[in-house]
Design a protein around this motif. Structure first.
Motif: not given
Ligand SMILES: O=c1ccn([C@@H]2O[C@H](COP(=O)(O)O)[C@@H](O)[C@H]2O)c(=O)[nH]1
Length: 315
Positions: A112, A173, A218, A244, A247
């Motif tokens: 990021k 997300s 994203v 997914y 979350q």
């Molecule tokens: O909008 C966003 C952007 C990045 N992330 C990143 O993805 C993973 C999600 O991890 P989980 O354990 O599957 O929840 C994490 O690295 C975040 O920094 C996001 O979740 N949402």
């Protein structure tokens, strides 16, 4: 994006495993097993915990990568988890990316990045490397668009030069994402829609053979309706869909983020895959480090297959 799309086609699996290790996600006996080895290499006792965790993260990642290679097309190592440990963690980040590449995986660095043009150009060297040397071994990077076009252009140029990709945050997300992203602009569009339009424009010169540009977006699995609308609004933009599993996002939630051919998106799960061992009911703290790692691998593989099958079922 062509290479990613081909890797997805080869595995018939539009999912990516997030490598986001934390102290809680790596079995304690794995961390403990490195104490003696690491003690010999550190200069002071204070350095020991970070150095020990870093080595344990690498062994953990290697186990996950070996378990999911051939099942998923890609991994997404989250750099925050590694930077938190200092230089030892950053070394392990680079080692993890290199190992994943050796196992044939597309490596998406979740970093990021975002800054003024001159600094963005330095960040973009994570894609190009330095001279002939490519220390990071990544195929794509995530980028924050808050600084606008001059913060993005260096990444687009670096990606075009190296046959790599970037993914720009559009509709994230997290629960607070609406504070900024859902604001209305004077012409009635939302901030995230405007960012989506910019992303589609930033990629316009780099559209590949499957109709998608090098500049991805994203889009969180936690926003199914907006994701579906963005899919129509951004026909040449490939989506990275986090959110997914842990979350709450489901396969049904992400369906609308794919195009009519079932392409156009890749869905991430991190904790849901790498932390599956904790929910398996098979873990015991009396296990040896190697037994614990075996369980990590088995459960991550099963969770990756389950996610793949759930996505296939809706596509
Ligand atoms: O909008 C966003 C952007 C990045 N992330 C990143 O993805 C993973 C999600 O991890 P989980 O354990 O599957 O929840 C994490 O690295 C975040 O920094 C996001 O979740 N949402």
């Amino acid at each position: 994006m062509d290479r990613l799309i081909e890797a997805i086609a080869e595995t018939q699996n539009p999912s990516v495993v997030g490598l986001d290790p934390t102290e809680a996600l790596v079995p304690a006996q794995v961390v403990a097993s490195f104490a003696d080895e690491v003690r010999e290499s550190v200069e002071s006792e204070e350095e020991l915990p970070a150095a020990q965790l870093a080595v344990a993260y690498f062994e953990f990642n290697r186990t996950i990568i070996d378990a999911v290679a051939g099942i998923v097309p890609a991994v997404k190592p989250q750099i925050a988890m590694y930077e938190a440990l200092g230089p030892a963690g950053v070394d392990v980040y680079a080692m993890t990316c290199e190992y994943a590449r050796e196992r044939g995986l597309y490596v998406l660095a979740d970093a990021k990045r975002g800054d003024i043009g001159s600094t963005a150009a330095a960040y973009a060297r994570m894609l190009t490397g330095v001279g002939e040397h490519d220390p990071w071994n990544i195929d794509a990077i995530t980028v924050n668009p808050y600084l606008g076009t001059d913060g993005i252009t260096p990444f687009v140029d670096a990606a075009a030069q190296t046959d790599k990709d970037l993914f720009v945050l559009v509709r994230t997300s997290n629960p607070s994402s609406s504070e900024l992203q859902m604001l209305d602009l004077a012409d009635g569009t939302k901030v995230y829609e405007h960012v989506g339009d910019l992303v589609e424009g930033w990629g316009a010169e780099t559209i590949g053979k499957y109709g998608y540009s090098r500049v991805g977006a994203v889009v969180g699995a936690t926003h199914p309706e907006e994701g579906k609308a963005l899919r129509k609004r951004m026909p040449h933009t490939f989506f990275l869909v986090p959110g997914y599993g842990a979350q709450g996002g489901t396969a049904a939630d992400v369906r609308g983020m794919f195009d009519a051919d079932g392409s156009g998106a890749i869905v991430n799960s991190s904790r849901g895959i790498i932390g599956a061992w904790r929910k398996s009911g098979k873990y015991s703290d009396t296990m040896s480090a190697s037994e614990a790692l075996e369980l990590v691998g088995e459960t991550a593989q099963a969770a990756a297959i389950d996610m793949r099958d759930n996505l296939r079922a809706v596509l």
